[in-house]
Design a protein around this motif. Structure first.
Motif, PDB file in Angstrom:
ATOM      1  N   CYS A  70      24.488 -73.140  82.255  1.00  0.00           N
ATOM      2  CA  CYS A  70      23.843 -73.059  83.561  1.00  0.00           C
ATOM      3  C   CYS A  70      22.670 -74.025  83.602  1.00  0.00           C
ATOM      4  CB  CYS A  70      23.327 -71.641  83.809  1.00  0.00           C
ATOM      5  SG  CYS A  70      24.625 -70.436  84.012  1.00  0.00           S
ATOM      6  N   TRP A  73      16.449 -73.060  86.201  1.00  0.00           N
ATOM      7  CA  TRP A  73      15.984 -72.697  87.529  1.00  0.00           C
ATOM      8  C   TRP A  73      15.224 -73.856  88.157  1.00  0.00           C
ATOM      9  CZ3 TRP A  73      11.029 -72.145  89.577  1.00  0.00           C
ATOM     10  CH2 TRP A  73      10.949 -71.488  90.811  1.00  0.00           C
ATOM     11  N   ARG A  76      17.694 -76.268  89.645  1.00  0.00           N
ATOM     12  CA  ARG A  76      18.427 -75.778  90.814  1.00  0.00           C
ATOM     13  C   ARG A  76      17.540 -75.705  92.052  1.00  0.00           C
ATOM     14  NH1 ARG A  76      20.949 -70.349  89.380  1.00  0.00           N
ATOM     15  NH2 ARG A  76      19.301 -70.293  87.846  1.00  0.00           N
ATOM     16  N   TYR A  77      16.267 -75.367  91.854  1.00  0.00           N
ATOM     17  CA  TYR A  77      15.341 -75.207  92.985  1.00  0.00           C
ATOM     18  C   TYR A  77      14.077 -76.035  92.742  1.00  0.00           C
ATOM     19  CZ  TYR A  77      18.362 -71.143  93.575  1.00  0.00           C
ATOM     20  OH  TYR A  77      19.440 -70.324  93.706  1.00  0.00           O
ATOM     21  N   GLY A 123      15.314 -64.328  98.278  1.00  0.00           N
ATOM     22  CA  GLY A 123      16.670 -64.291  97.731  1.00  0.00           C
ATOM     23  C   GLY A 123      16.784 -64.901  96.353  1.00  0.00           C
ATOM     24  N   GLU A 124      17.790 -65.754  96.175  1.00  0.00           N
ATOM     25  CA  GLU A 124      18.073 -66.344  94.876  1.00  0.00           C
ATOM     26  C   GLU A 124      17.029 -67.373  94.453  1.00  0.00           C
ATOM     27  OE1 GLU A 124      21.959 -67.957  94.574  1.00  0.00           O
ATOM     28  OE2 GLU A 124      22.947 -66.113  95.199  1.00  0.00           O
ATOM     29  N   GLU A 125      16.279 -67.878  95.406  1.00  0.00           N
ATOM     30  CA  GLU A 125      15.268 -68.881  95.071  1.00  0.00           C
ATOM     31  C   GLU A 125      14.186 -68.313  94.166  1.00  0.00           C
ATOM     32  OE1 GLU A 125      13.941 -69.913  98.963  1.00  0.00           O
ATOM     33  OE2 GLU A 125      15.355 -71.570  99.133  1.00  0.00           O
ATOM     34  N   PRO A 127      13.261 -65.906  91.146  1.00  0.00           N
ATOM     35  CA  PRO A 127      13.925 -65.201  90.044  1.00  0.00           C
ATOM     36  C   PRO A 127      13.279 -63.850  89.742  1.00  0.00           C
ATOM     37  CG  PRO A 127      12.477 -66.875  89.180  1.00  0.00           C
ATOM     38  CD  PRO A 127      12.442 -67.007  90.675  1.00  0.00           C
TER      39      PRO A 127
END
Length: 164
Positions: A70, A73, A76-77, A123-125, A127
């Motif tokens: 993966c 974080w 991804r953001y 949300g997913e943003e 953690p």
């Protein structure tokens, strides 16, 4: 002899190993990948791929390192990560002794999450708290009580003139 060839193949990796296995397949097993699997115990698919690479001259490259695992974080953001850095920097203080680059902060993971949510990230943003603690550590911020520099203690020296 078989044990020696197995040992030699185990020391190699990737295309080099497949090429070696294909050579041994052609030399000792008549080009049969199935027979090579039985005799040497090597994977038939690896031997077949080695034979194809030898026949065509095209070496196959693996994408395991590119496509596995993966992403972090922060990758991804990146926009949220930049906001987190700004929040953490506002609460950070350099170690008073300046002996390492780690910045100490009073900011907890829960407080960081709360402040990110106040900025409108949801949300997913944002953690979980345990992940946020890891992210803050990766960014170089350690949760510690920020203290002022303490003066060094004066050492008691013995005077040469006094005899005890």
């Amino acid at each position: 002899m078989v044990d020696g060839l197995r040992l030699a193949a185990s020391k190699m990796t990737g295309a080099e190993r497949r090429s070696f296995q294909a050579e041994m397949c052609l030399k000792y097993c008549g080009g049969s990948a199935r027979q090579t699997e039985i005799v040497f115990g090597w994977g038939r698919k690896n031997v077949q791929l080695g034979l194809h690479e030898k026949r065509t001259g095209i070496v196959c490259l693996g994408l395991q390192s590119v496509n596995s695992g993966c992403k972090k974080w922060e990758e991804r953001y990146p926009i949220v990560a930049q906001s987190l850095k700004e929040i953490a920097e506002a609460h950070a203080q350099q170690n008073p002794t300046f002996n390492n680059p780690i910045a100490y902060t009073r900011l907890t993971a829960a407080e960081a999450i709360k402040q990110l949510r106040n900025l409108g990230y949801n949300g997913e943003e944002v953690p979980a708290a345990s992940t946020m603690a890891d992210i803050l550590n990766r960014l170089g911020y350690r949760l510690r009580k920020v203290v002022k520099a303490k003066p060094k203690k004066k050492s008691r020296r013995r005077t040469l003139s006094s005899r005890i």
